[in-house]
Design an enzyme around this catalytic site. Structure first.
Site, mmCIF file in Angstrom:
data_model
loop_
_atom_site.group_PDB
_atom_site.id
_atom_site.type_symbol
_atom_site.label_atom_id
_atom_site.label_comp_id
_atom_site.label_asym_id
_atom_site.label_seq_id
_atom_site.Cartn_x
_atom_site.Cartn_y
_atom_site.Cartn_z
ATOM 1 N N THR A 24 0.839 -1.196 0.000
ATOM 2 C CA THR A 24 0.000 0.000 0.000
ATOM 3 C C THR A 24 0.872 1.243 0.000
ATOM 4 O O THR A 24 2.074 1.181 0.266
ATOM 5 C CB THR A 24 -0.933 0.023 1.227
ATOM 6 O OG1 THR A 24 -0.139 -0.047 2.413
ATOM 7 C CG2 THR A 24 -1.908 -1.140 1.197
ATOM 8 N N CYS A 25 0.238 2.360 -0.302
ATOM 9 C CA CYS A 25 0.909 3.647 -0.367
ATOM 10 C C CYS A 25 1.694 3.884 0.924
ATOM 11 O O CYS A 25 1.175 3.605 1.999
ATOM 12 C CB CYS A 25 -0.130 4.743 -0.576
ATOM 13 S SG CYS A 25 0.569 6.383 -0.754
ATOM 14 N N PRO A 26 2.889 4.359 0.846
ATOM 15 C CA PRO A 26 3.641 4.858 -0.312
ATOM 16 C C PRO A 26 4.609 3.842 -0.915
ATOM 17 O O PRO A 26 5.409 4.198 -1.769
ATOM 18 C CB PRO A 26 4.420 6.021 0.275
ATOM 19 C CG PRO A 26 4.801 5.533 1.649
ATOM 20 C CD PRO A 26 3.589 4.713 2.104
ATOM 21 N N ASP A 49 -3.116 -1.913 -4.999
ATOM 22 C CA ASP A 49 -3.669 -0.780 -4.249
ATOM 23 C C ASP A 49 -4.428 0.139 -5.207
ATOM 24 O O ASP A 49 -3.819 0.701 -6.124
ATOM 25 C CB ASP A 49 -2.532 -0.017 -3.566
ATOM 26 C CG ASP A 49 -3.006 1.172 -2.752
ATOM 27 O OD1 ASP A 49 -4.229 1.377 -2.620
ATOM 28 O OD2 ASP A 49 -2.145 1.912 -2.229
#
Length: 79
Positions: A13-15, A40
């Site tokens: 997931t981000c980042p 994601d």
């Protein structure tokens, strides 16, 4: 599309997908294309913003269902 390197960021997931793509691009030559696989959904917007901010070219983005899960493919050309 011909690519020079592929990055598997599925499950991240981000980042993390962006950070891993940034590192991969730094090891590539100008004009080469990086293919990033991600799961994601936020990666679609994230890679658009990343390309604008870094000057790398976001060549294409695709979404598909793979084994019942959404998967996003991003193609970035190194500036």
């Amino acid at each position: 599309m011909d690519t020079n390197k592929e990055l598997d960021a599925r499950g991240l997931t981000c980042p993390l997908p962006i950070l891993k793509a940034k590192k991969a691009l730094s090891d590539m030559h100008s004009g080469e294309v990086l293919k990033v696989l991600a799961t994601d959904p936020g990666s679609v917007r994230d890679f658009q913003a990343f390309a604008r901010q870094t000057g790398n070219d976001l060549v294409d983005q695709q979404a598909a269902q793979v084994n019942g899960q959404d998967e996003y493919t991003h193609y970035l050309r190194r500036r």
